[in-house]
Design an enzyme around this catalytic site. Sequence first.
Site, PDB file in Angstrom:
ATOM      1  CD  GLU A   5       1.197  -8.768  -1.268  1.00  0.00           C
ATOM      2  OE1 GLU A   5       2.201  -9.450  -1.010  1.00  0.00           O
ATOM      3  OE2 GLU A   5       1.212  -7.521  -1.322  1.00  0.00           O
ATOM      4  CB  CYS A  22       5.732  -3.480  -1.015  1.00  0.00           C
ATOM      5  SG  CYS A  22       6.059  -2.097  -2.114  1.00  0.00           S
ATOM      6  NE  ARG A  74       8.172   5.694   0.516  1.00  0.00           N
ATOM      7  CZ  ARG A  74       7.275   6.669   0.610  1.00  0.00           C
ATOM      8  NH1 ARG A  74       7.440   7.643   1.470  1.00  0.00           N
ATOM      9  NH2 ARG A  74       6.215   6.656  -0.158  1.00  0.00           N
ATOM     10  N   GLY A 118       0.878  -1.172   0.000  1.00  0.00           N
ATOM     11  CA  GLY A 118       0.000   0.000   0.000  1.00  0.00           C
ATOM     12  C   GLY A 118       0.905   1.208   0.000  1.00  0.00           C
ATOM     13  CD  GLU A 119       2.044   5.070  -1.748  1.00  0.00           C
ATOM     14  OE1 GLU A 119       2.265   4.362  -2.751  1.00  0.00           O
ATOM     15  OE2 GLU A 119       2.936   5.755  -1.201  1.00  0.00           O
ATOM     16  CB  SER A 120       5.165   3.139   3.659  1.00  0.00           C
ATOM     17  OG  SER A 120       5.815   4.196   2.981  1.00  0.00           O
ATOM     18  NE  ARG A 147       4.511   4.569  -6.366  1.00  0.00           N
ATOM     19  CZ  ARG A 147       4.944   5.833  -6.343  1.00  0.00           C
ATOM     20  NH1 ARG A 147       5.142   6.484  -7.464  1.00  0.00           N
ATOM     21  NH2 ARG A 147       5.146   6.459  -5.201  1.00  0.00           N
ATOM     22  CG  HIS A 207       3.471  -6.359  -3.883  1.00  0.00           C
ATOM     23  ND1 HIS A 207       2.931  -5.797  -2.760  1.00  0.00           N
ATOM     24  CD2 HIS A 207       4.007  -5.343  -4.590  1.00  0.00           C
ATOM     25  CE1 HIS A 207       3.125  -4.492  -2.774  1.00  0.00           C
ATOM     26  NE2 HIS A 207       3.783  -4.189  -3.879  1.00  0.00           N
TER      27      HIS A 207
END
Lengths: 322, 205
Positions: free
Chosen positions: B186, B87, B119, B55-57, B149, B184
């Site tokens: 998953e 991630c 990042r 997701g977005e950290s 990303r 990822h």
Amino acid sequence: MIPLSGDLGNAKGIVRENLGSLETRRGTSTLKRGFAHMLKNGVVMDVTTVEQAQIAEDAGAVAVMVLDKLPSDVRKAGGVARTASIRIIEEIMDSITIPVMAKCRIGHVYEAKVLEETDVDMIDESEVLTPADEFHHIWKWDFTTPFVNGARNLGEALRRIEEGAAMIRTKGEPGTGNVAEAVIHIKNVNTELRRIKSIYDAGDEQDLVSVARELKVSYSLVEETASLGRLPVVNFAAGGISTPADAAYLMTLGCDGIFVGSGIFKADDAKERAQAVVLATTFWEDPDKVKEAQKMIDERQSMLGLDTKNLELRMQERGSTA
Amino acid sequence: MSGISIGVLAVQGDVAENISATRMAMDELGVEGIVSEVKTPEQISDLDGLVIPGGESTVIGTLSLINGSLKKIKEKIASGMPVLGTCAGMILLSKKAKDRVVGDMEQPLLDYLDIKIERNAFGRQKNSFEADVSLEKIGIPNFRGVFIRAPSVVDAGKTVEVLSKIDEKIVAVRQGNIIGTSFHPELTEDLSLHKYFVNLVQKKN
């Protein structure tokens, strides 16, 4: 769970190359749709300046969408609305760490190419801008960069996915501060999904074929969608969302996340409102937390908004026949 | 309750994918237990293992700080609870993060995994890629890496074991019961990494 497959075998957007001794692939459906999966349960905010982009990032936005004008100003200005200035997009990309998206005109293949070269993370082929081609959307499989498209009903959504969209959002009625049209659009999609799911569950292939003809999409996509009972890509709400309660309501209708356009930076309490919409989207299942979020904003500072019944310009109708 | 309890931090990101991968890994291994979404400190306190998803950290960190989950996760990690971070999850576990373009970040982190993160180390979305990686040290010689990303590890402390590299960049690490990956798992159908994690959780119990 939403599948990530769905590649067009010969898609031009897929790039094979070597990283050191490793063979890599870019622009696959897994990567494009996967990117959209990372945005789930997040808020994408429309911004026009570096300063707004920083406010959005600090407030917990999952990405920003760069425009030249916010949709409500597009409405006021009239004329032709085009993609944003590349220089501003680049400045914003250099100042924040979250993904940066930008809009291109419907069907405008070269605005999209320019955005891809600029290295934006996702392209929104958007009805907020003046369409360049009313009859053909962009063939998005030709791009390595993923696309998001708006839809008012299941047919539009599936046609965009068939063209290669990696993500769908409702169209709503942008720049009005009125959530009513977005609600209608997501409910349309949900109702139609329930209908084709029941046809699928009944095993009536003949009826599914007639659905595919009616929606003007391939049988295989209808069958896949019907078996899932949801769109095969991430689906966000957009168009007219202005308050934390608006965002939470759309999450309850099954949206995977939220786009906020004019709602935040056209309000007089943009900073608090940005945070509040994020909180309400994250904790939408908890009414007490949504109340706390709603308390952070002042209704007297919300954008006035427009009645969607008597608009001179209905942006949602753009590109809907294709 | 019999069996183990694994939670997936459900603030933002690809939560459902991790729930499904963990569930399938447990079923294939024949491990009993539950997999659930967790958001609050109370839900986290009962867990035997935690997955922090992609997701977005910045978003996951900021919101977990607000409701006190970040503090609770730190306590649980200190008490030995296994964690898998993919991630954004690996970024959150780290001690320090900088962005390739923007530079040093002041985002909320768990400050536990002794690594420094870069990042967006491979570039923006257009440069996201799939490639085969190898994690020989934990018995996974070949794994399809989906890098979106993706971050990389630029510095790893003495207690950190490097599990995988790609083009000289570190993309998977282990420190005790903590596993971090740039990619990822998953988003693939290969359950080997989630199975490895489920085994870690079960051994700890």
